[in-house]
Design a protein around this motif. Structure first.
Motif, PDB file in Angstrom:
ATOM      1  N   SER A 233       0.827  -1.210   0.000  1.00 39.82           N
ATOM      2  CA  SER A 233       0.000   0.000   0.000  1.00 39.82           C
ATOM      3  C   SER A 233       0.860   1.258   0.000  1.00 39.82           C
ATOM      4  O   SER A 233       0.484   2.289  -0.570  1.00 39.82           O
TER       5      SER A 233
ATOM      6  N   ILE B 154      -4.833   2.694   2.998  1.00 36.06           N
ATOM      7  CA  ILE B 154      -4.420   2.747   4.406  1.00 36.06           C
ATOM      8  C   ILE B 154      -3.122   1.961   4.566  1.00 36.06           C
ATOM      9  O   ILE B 154      -3.015   0.829   4.101  1.00 36.06           O
TER      10      ILE B 154
ATOM     11  N   THR C 253      -4.793  -4.237   4.314  1.00 33.20           N
ATOM     12  CA  THR C 253      -5.608  -4.079   3.104  1.00 33.20           C
ATOM     13  C   THR C 253      -6.484  -5.309   2.901  1.00 33.20           C
ATOM     14  O   THR C 253      -6.000  -6.436   2.995  1.00 33.20           O
TER      15      THR C 253
ATOM     16  N   ASP D 176      -3.950  -2.281  -5.736  1.00 32.95           N
ATOM     17  CA  ASP D 176      -3.357  -2.662  -4.454  1.00 32.95           C
ATOM     18  C   ASP D 176      -4.196  -3.828  -3.934  1.00 32.95           C
ATOM     19  O   ASP D 176      -5.421  -3.799  -4.014  1.00 32.95           O
TER      20      ASP D 176
HETATM   21 MG   LIG Z   1      -1.837  -2.877   2.219  1.00 24.56          MG
END
Ligand SMILES: [Mg+2]
Ligand SMILES: Nc1nc2c(ncn2[C@@H]2O[C@H](COP(=O)(O)OP(=O)(O)OP(=O)(O)O)[C@@H](O)[C@H]2O)c(=O)[nH]1
Length: 460
Positions: free
Chosen positions: A237, A250, A258, A277
């Motif tokens: 991320s 985040i 995630t 992501d």
């Molecule tokens: Mg992540």
């Protein structure tokens, strides 16, 4: 006959064609049979066609709304093929509202539905369906490469090609039908079927060649899919945010942060890339995380490229993990958190087979990765034969062309099974012409056949 000639809508439509006010200028367009009347009511008279004229616009009570640059395009030489008025007014909300309100009070005028101007252009034969799609793509284009492709489509790259193919197909069909219709006549040319089948074969090959394009056109519209995947906490991320240039995802020191798949659109050297992501891949008993991992695997498997990210400071653990289950066409192993690695970067990198060695947090090495990504995109999109443009840009085009090839194939097979099967050959050629017609929205096989038959000279 067009597709929608059955019940033509004769109302006059109007809309704000430019962006949301306030702006320096706003463009209001009017199209339909009462366009001239509307213009005369608002501006006092109808100016010379196609000549920008400065005029005062008044509401129906006679109060001046604004001074506008007015353009008058009488049918059929207009964008929609109808009478069209274009009003360039000052782009304030009250000006725009005043003009729209005045237009709404004129008989036979109503606000346009979304896409209705373009729909009328299509119905009046000003553009074909592929050009309509090209226009939509041009408006949606986010990168120069997308813009170029959309513009080529708008200007008929696929539409003209499809229409030329369809004509040749119908000519072949006419030959076969002539053979069926006039087979009793003594002075009928011997071999009408041979040339028809030759043409069908050639068409099949040409269309099949156009389909063998690696789906680059569709990818250019949607973006090349690059997925960041890897074990939890690798910094996926963090890298995603850096590439997206905003805090979209985040980031936290807790593994398993995630869950959902996040998506951003990047412009890399003019080429569109959709960056994903994903959840860190590991065995988990937690149901939400499990679902995240399942989605991550699924999307990574269908990506054009996977960046398999590993935390190099977690030596001996996470980054040993090989993405065996990933079936993506290309996988790059990327070592992250290089700032935490004490060892010799080059040696470690070689040892674990990392293609790139970065610190997502500090940005070190990320430029090289971005350059490589842009190179990957460029190579992907220019993989075709030099100088040849991809013509298929949507699944809809692909389906129509595939159906056409299949019908041609069936026609050729029927012919092989015996010359007496010409009725079936004709039927399949007709199907091929109709499927091809779906591409551009032109389905008038009969009209063209008539024209061909008119100058068909079978001993008469
Ligand atoms: Mg992540
Ligand atoms: N020192 C250092 N820390 C980093 C780097 N990249 C990420 N981190 C830290 O590593 C932790 C995990 O980062 P994330 O980006 O959330 O990792 P992730 O791979 O998305 O993790 P999951 O979503 O849980 O799979 C955070 O505390 C980051 O600040 C880096 O290059 N160097």
């Amino acid at each position: 006959m067009g597709l929608t000639d059955i019940m033509p809508d004769r109302s006059t439509i109007f809309a704000l064609s430019s962006g949301r006010p306030p702006a320096a200028i706003a463009v209001v367009r009017v199209s339909g049979p009462n366009g001239g009347i509307a213009l005369a009511k608002l501006a006092g008279r109808v100016p010379e066609p196609r000549k920008a004229t400065l005029m005062r616009l008044r509401d129906l009570a006679g109060e001046v709304i604004d001074e506008a640059l007015v353009l008058w395009f009488p049918a059929p030489h207009s964008e929609t093929g109808e009478d069209v008025v274009e009003l360039q007014v000052h782009g304030g909300p009250a000006v725009v509202a005043g003009v729209l309100d005045a237009l709404g009070r004129i008989e036979g005028c109503r606000p346009a539905e979304p896409g209705e101007f373009t729909r009328r252009a299509f119905e009046n034969g000003r553009v074909d369906l592929t050009a309509v799609e090209g226009l939509a793509d041009l408006i949606a284009a986010e990168t120069p490469a997308q813009r170029r492709q959309a513009f080529r489509q708008l200007k008929g790259l696929i539409g003209d090609r499809a229409e030329a193919w369809r004509r040749r197909l119908i000519e072949a069909l006419a030959l076969v039908e002539a053979r069926i219709d006039f087979s009793d006549e003594a002075d009928m040319p011997e071999d009408l079927l041979g040339p028809a089948l030759n043409a069908a074969q050639q068409l099949r090959d040409e269309i099949a060649a156009a389909l063998a394009d690696g789906r680059r056109g569709e990818r250019l519209r949607d973006g090349l899919v690059v997925a960041i995947a890897g074990p939890p906490n690798a910094g996926k991320s963090t890298l995603f945010n850096r590439l997206a240039r905003r805090e979209a995802a985040i980031v936290s020191p807790y593994a398993g942060t995630t869950r959902d798949i996040l998506e951003v659109h990047l412009d890399l050297d003019g080429y569109p890339v959709t960056l994903l992501d994903t959840a860190g891949i590991r065995d988990s008993v937690e149901p939400v995380e499990q679902e995240g991992v399942r989605r991550a695997r699924e999307r990574a498997a269908t990506a054009d490229l996977v960046l398999w990210l590993c935390d190099v400071s977690a030596a001996g653990r996470a980054f040993e993990e090989a993405p065996d289950s990933l079936t993506a066409s290309e996988i790059w192993r990327v070592g992250n958190k290089s700032d935490l690695s004490a060892g010799n970067a080059q040696a470690l990198s070689n040892e674990y087979g990392f293609k790139y060695w970065i610190s997502a947090a500090s940005g070190k090495g990320v430029d090289a990765l971005v350059t490589a990504l842009a190179g990957f995109a460029r190579e992907y999109f220019s993989a075709g034969k030099a100088g040849e443009s991809v013509i298929v840009t949507r699944a809809r085009h692909r389906r129509a062309l595939e159906d056409t090839v299949a019908a041609l194939e069936r026609a050729l097979n029927e012919a092989v099974r015996g010359l007496e099967r010409e009725e079936l050959v004709a039927e399949e050629l007709r199907v091929a012409a109709t499927t091809l017609g779906r591409l551009t929205g032109r389905v008038d096989v009969e009209d063209i056949l008539e024209v061909i038959f008119r100058d068909f000279c079978i001993g008469k």
